[in-house]
Write a protein that holds these residues in place. Structure first.
Motif, short mmCIF file in Angstrom:
data_model
loop_
_atom_site.label_atom_id
_atom_site.label_comp_id
_atom_site.label_asym_id
_atom_site.label_seq_id
_atom_site.Cartn_x
_atom_site.Cartn_y
_atom_site.Cartn_z
N MET A 78 -56.98 39.06 90.71
CA MET A 78 -55.56 39.00 91.04
C MET A 78 -54.90 37.78 90.41
O MET A 78 -53.80 37.86 89.87
N GLU A 79 -55.57 36.65 90.47
CA GLU A 79 -55.02 35.43 89.87
C GLU A 79 -54.90 35.57 88.35
O GLU A 79 -53.89 35.19 87.77
N ASP A 80 -55.92 36.16 87.73
CA ASP A 80 -55.88 36.38 86.28
C ASP A 80 -54.73 37.30 85.90
O ASP A 80 -54.00 37.03 84.94
N GLN A 81 -54.56 38.38 86.64
CA GLN A 81 -53.49 39.33 86.35
C GLN A 81 -52.12 38.70 86.59
O GLN A 81 -51.19 38.91 85.83
N SER A 82 -52.02 37.91 87.63
CA SER A 82 -50.77 37.23 87.93
C SER A 82 -50.41 36.26 86.80
O SER A 82 -49.25 36.21 86.36
N ASN A 83 -51.39 35.52 86.32
CA ASN A 83 -51.15 34.61 85.20
C ASN A 83 -50.76 35.36 83.94
O ASN A 83 -49.87 34.92 83.20
N ALA A 84 -51.40 36.49 83.69
CA ALA A 84 -51.08 37.29 82.51
C ALA A 84 -49.67 37.84 82.59
O ALA A 84 -48.92 37.82 81.61
N MET A 85 -49.26 38.32 83.77
CA MET A 85 -47.90 38.84 83.93
C MET A 85 -46.88 37.73 83.78
O MET A 85 -45.82 37.92 83.17
N SER A 86 -47.19 36.57 84.31
CA SER A 86 -46.29 35.44 84.17
C SER A 86 -46.13 35.06 82.71
O SER A 86 -45.02 34.78 82.24
N LYS A 87 -47.22 35.06 81.98
CA LYS A 87 -47.18 34.73 80.56
C LYS A 87 -46.33 35.74 79.79
O LYS A 87 -45.50 35.37 78.95
N ARG A 88 -46.51 37.04 80.09
CA ARG A 88 -45.72 38.07 79.41
C ARG A 88 -44.24 37.94 79.76
O ARG A 88 -43.37 38.14 78.90
N ALA A 89 -43.93 37.60 81.01
CA ALA A 89 -42.53 37.42 81.40
C ALA A 89 -41.90 36.24 80.65
O ALA A 89 -40.76 36.32 80.19
N LYS A 90 -42.66 35.16 80.52
CA LYS A 90 -42.15 34.00 79.77
C LYS A 90 -41.94 34.34 78.30
O LYS A 90 -40.95 33.92 77.69
N GLU A 91 -42.86 35.11 77.72
CA GLU A 91 -42.71 35.52 76.33
C GLU A 91 -41.47 36.39 76.15
O GLU A 91 -40.73 36.24 75.18
N ALA A 92 -41.24 37.30 77.09
CA ALA A 92 -40.06 38.15 77.01
C ALA A 92 -38.78 37.33 77.14
O ALA A 92 -37.81 37.55 76.41
N TYR A 93 -38.79 36.36 78.05
CA TYR A 93 -37.63 35.48 78.21
C TYR A 93 -37.38 34.69 76.93
O TYR A 93 -36.25 34.61 76.45
N ASN A 94 -38.43 34.13 76.37
CA ASN A 94 -38.28 33.35 75.14
C ASN A 94 -37.79 34.21 73.99
O ASN A 94 -36.98 33.78 73.18
N ALA A 95 -38.30 35.45 73.91
CA ALA A 95 -37.87 36.35 72.84
C ALA A 95 -36.39 36.69 72.99
O ALA A 95 -35.64 36.69 72.01
N THR A 96 -35.98 36.98 74.21
CA THR A 96 -34.57 37.31 74.46
C THR A 96 -33.69 36.11 74.17
O THR A 96 -32.65 36.24 73.52
N SER A 97 -34.11 34.97 74.64
CA SER A 97 -33.35 33.75 74.40
C SER A 97 -33.26 33.45 72.91
O SER A 97 -32.20 33.10 72.39
N GLY A 98 -34.37 33.63 72.21
CA GLY A 98 -34.38 33.40 70.77
C GLY A 98 -33.49 34.38 70.03
O GLY A 98 -32.77 34.00 69.10
N TYR A 99 -33.49 35.63 70.46
CA TYR A 99 -32.64 36.63 69.82
C TYR A 99 -31.17 36.27 69.99
O TYR A 99 -30.38 36.35 69.05
N VAL A 100 -30.79 35.87 71.20
CA VAL A 100 -29.39 35.51 71.46
C VAL A 100 -29.00 34.30 70.62
O VAL A 100 -27.89 34.24 70.09
N ARG A 101 -29.89 33.34 70.48
CA ARG A 101 -29.58 32.17 69.65
C ARG A 101 -29.48 32.51 68.18
O ARG A 101 -28.65 31.97 67.46
N GLU A 102 -30.34 33.41 67.70
CA GLU A 102 -30.33 33.78 66.29
C GLU A 102 -29.21 34.76 65.95
O GLU A 102 -28.76 34.82 64.81
#
Length: 127
Positions: A78-102
């Motif tokens: 559960m901890e591993d999956q939670s960390n993986a989901m958190s990482k994917r959410a951060k990547e999605a946020y960064n990608a969206t943020s990067g797209y808006v900036r670009e």
């Protein structure tokens, strides 16, 4: 391919679509693994509970240890999956943020279209 790589490939559809499909497949596979792990955990717990009903003395201690070990494994998963989901959410946020900036024009145009539609709807309801 990371989410940031997807942004950098452009909007030609081919690389971006395949990368997004890979991310979705990864998320779906992760959910399926998690679901299977919970089914296995429940099955193991049921078996251990059945054994504990007839077990005595040393056997009962072994069942308790096995139960504790299985629950500990599930917590780690559960901890591993939670960390993986958190990482994917951060990547999605960064990608969206990067797209808006670009692409500020495309982002602001979309925002203006949405606001215009909302204002038009409110104006139309008022009449």
């Amino acid at each position: 391919m990371s989410v940031n790589d997807l942004i950098k490939t452009g909007n030609n559809g081919s690389a971006s679509s395949s990368g997004l499909a890979a991310l979705r497949a990864s998320a779906a596979g992760s959910a399926e693994r998690m679901s299977q792990e919970f089914r296995d955990l429940i099955s193991d717990l049921e078996g251990l509970i059945k054994k504990s009903k007839t077990a005595t003395g040393k056997e009962l201690e072994e069942v308790k240890e096995a139960l504790d070990g299985r629950v500990a494994e599930a917590k780690i998963l559960m901890e591993d999956q939670s960390n993986a989901m958190s990482k994917r959410a951060k990547e999605a946020y960064n990608a969206t943020s990067g797209y808006v900036r670009e692409h500020p024009v495309a982002s602001s145009t979309g925002l203006l279209v949405g606001l215009s539609a909302l204002c038009g709807y409110l104006w139309w309801r008022q009449r």
